[in-house]
Design an enzyme around this catalytic site. Structure first.
Site, PDB file in Angstrom:
ATOM      1  N   CYS A 107     -11.586   2.748 -19.808  1.00  8.05           N
ATOM      2  CA  CYS A 107     -12.483   3.843 -19.438  1.00  8.05           C
ATOM      3  C   CYS A 107     -12.503   4.071 -17.928  1.00  8.05           C
ATOM      4  O   CYS A 107     -12.227   3.158 -17.148  1.00  8.05           O
ATOM      5  CB  CYS A 107     -13.885   3.491 -19.939  1.00  8.05           C
ATOM      6  SG  CYS A 107     -14.777   4.950 -20.441  1.00  8.05           S
ATOM      7  N   ASP A 127     -23.077  -1.922 -24.967  1.00  9.45           N
ATOM      8  CA  ASP A 127     -22.845  -2.122 -23.535  1.00  9.45           C
ATOM      9  C   ASP A 127     -24.044  -2.878 -22.956  1.00  9.45           C
ATOM     10  O   ASP A 127     -25.106  -2.952 -23.577  1.00  9.45           O
ATOM     11  CB  ASP A 127     -22.682  -0.751 -22.853  1.00  9.45           C
ATOM     12  CG  ASP A 127     -22.117  -0.853 -21.444  1.00  9.45           C
ATOM     13  OD1 ASP A 127     -21.674  -1.954 -21.038  1.00  9.45           O
ATOM     14  OD2 ASP A 127     -22.129   0.177 -20.729  1.00  9.45           O
TER      15      ASP A 127
HETATM   16  O1  LIG Z   1     -18.251   3.871 -15.876  1.00 11.11           O
HETATM   17  C1  LIG Z   1     -19.195   4.594 -15.536  1.00 11.11           C
HETATM   18  O2  LIG Z   1     -19.341   4.912 -14.354  1.00 11.11           O
HETATM   19  C2  LIG Z   1     -20.159   5.099 -16.571  1.00 11.11           C
HETATM   20  C3  LIG Z   1     -21.133   5.986 -16.176  1.00 11.11           C
HETATM   21  C4  LIG Z   1     -22.040   6.469 -17.091  1.00 11.11           C
HETATM   22  C5  LIG Z   1     -21.967   6.078 -18.411  1.00 11.11           C
HETATM   23  C6  LIG Z   1     -20.993   5.187 -18.824  1.00 11.11           C
HETATM   24  C7  LIG Z   1     -20.081   4.680 -17.926  1.00 11.11           C
HETATM   25  N1  LIG Z   1     -19.122   3.753 -18.292  1.00 11.11           N
HETATM   26  C8  LIG Z   1     -19.099   3.004 -19.506  1.00 11.11           C
HETATM   27  O3  LIG Z   1     -19.422   1.649 -19.227  1.00 11.11           O
HETATM   28  C9  LIG Z   1     -18.724   0.794 -20.135  1.00 11.11           C
HETATM   29  C10 LIG Z   1     -17.863  -0.252 -19.462  1.00 11.11           C
HETATM   30  O4  LIG Z   1     -18.380  -0.760 -18.342  1.00 11.11           O
HETATM   31  P1  LIG Z   1     -17.812  -2.093 -17.610  1.00 11.11           P
HETATM   32  O5  LIG Z   1     -16.590  -2.560 -18.346  1.00 11.11           O
HETATM   33  O6  LIG Z   1     -18.937  -3.056 -17.643  1.00 11.11           O
HETATM   34  O7  LIG Z   1     -17.472  -1.646 -16.237  1.00 11.11           O
HETATM   35  C11 LIG Z   1     -17.786   1.686 -20.920  1.00 11.11           C
HETATM   36  O8  LIG Z   1     -18.314   1.923 -22.196  1.00 11.11           O
HETATM   37  C12 LIG Z   1     -17.727   2.945 -20.122  1.00 11.11           C
HETATM   38  O9  LIG Z   1     -17.489   4.051 -20.961  1.00 11.11           O
END
Ligand SMILES: O=C(O)c1ccccc1N[C@@H]1O[C@H](COP(=O)(O)O)[C@@H](O)[C@H]1O
Length: 210
Positions: A6, A130
């Site tokens: 992502c 998440d």
């Molecule tokens: O990544 C972003 O900036 C974000 C912003 C708003 C909503 C979702 C976002 N990202 C999502 O976060 C998780 C993964 O995060 P991480 O691996 O902990 O960095 C993923 O589902 C993204 O779609």
């Protein structure tokens, strides 16, 4: 297993990540995110991808019109809802986009969040868990308490997100059996700039299981 990377913002990185083995790419359509990408720039990435790659737009508390506008400019295959979208909103989205995958993200603050997640199973295609962060909607780099998720077996597909990295992903997959995983900050040099070495490392450690 489904592997979603992502926060893609660059065509060359999207293409390379697909070639390394990602089944799904995510594009952040949340204006406040440092990984925000415009619909036109999403389309520029999509143009260099094989047609088989799933392409998910990530939204948070966006209106139906805003989502519709993005989808009219970028050929996405799915919509991820990362805010406080209601069951009714998911149903309305389904009516407008019957052919698109709808993923509902739940940010797990307390164990009750898992019960909340279960309420969406007949309203979306896929659930995503998440980590909760008081200031950030996503891309936090924070992991969930994986032990507390061991009883989570919804009657629909689900993806594990939140702070996954090439170093910790196997531990998570030993404890949990999600249908897929979703990584963003764990394979980045800086927000929106993916680290292809880390992505390659990820697929190397996953290679016996994908
Ligand atoms: O990544 C972003 O900036 C974000 C912003 C708003 C909503 C979702 C976002 N990202 C999502 O976060 C998780 C993964 O995060 P991480 O691996 O902990 O960095 C993923 O589902 C993204 O779609």
């Amino acid at each position: 297993m489904r592997v979603k990377i992502c926060g893609i913002t660059k065509p060359d990185q999207g293409k390379a990540i697909t070639e390394l083995g990602a089944t799904t790419l995510g594009f952040i359509c949340v204006p406040s995110s440092p990984r925000f990408i415009t619909p036109q720039d999403i389309q520029a990435v999509i143009q260099v991808l094989p047609k088989t790659v799933e392409r998910i737009g990530v939204f948070a508390n966006a209106s139906l019109d805003e989502i519709r506008q993005t989808l009219s400019e970028a050929k996405l295959t799915g919509i991820q809802l990362h805010g406080n979208e209601s069951l009714e909103f998911c149903d309305r989205l389904r009516q407008f986009f019957p052919d698109l995958e709808i993923i509902k993200a739940i940010r797990v603050k307390t164990p009750e969040a898992l019960d909340l997640a279960e309420t969406y199973i007949h309203h979306v295609d896929t659930l995503l868990l998440d980590a909760y962060h008081p200031q950030q909607l996503g891309g936090t780099g924070h992991t969930l308490d994986w032990h507390s998720l061991q009883q989570f077996r919804p009657a629909c597909a689900w993806l594990l997100a939140g702070g996954l990295t090439p170093e910790n992903v196997l531990e998570a997959l030993t404890l949990l059996k999600p249908d897929g995983i979703d990584l963003s900050s764990g394979v980045e040099c800086s927000p929106g700039d993916k680290d292809l070495t880390k992505v390659a490392q990820l697929f190397q450690v996953l290679s016996p299981s994908v």
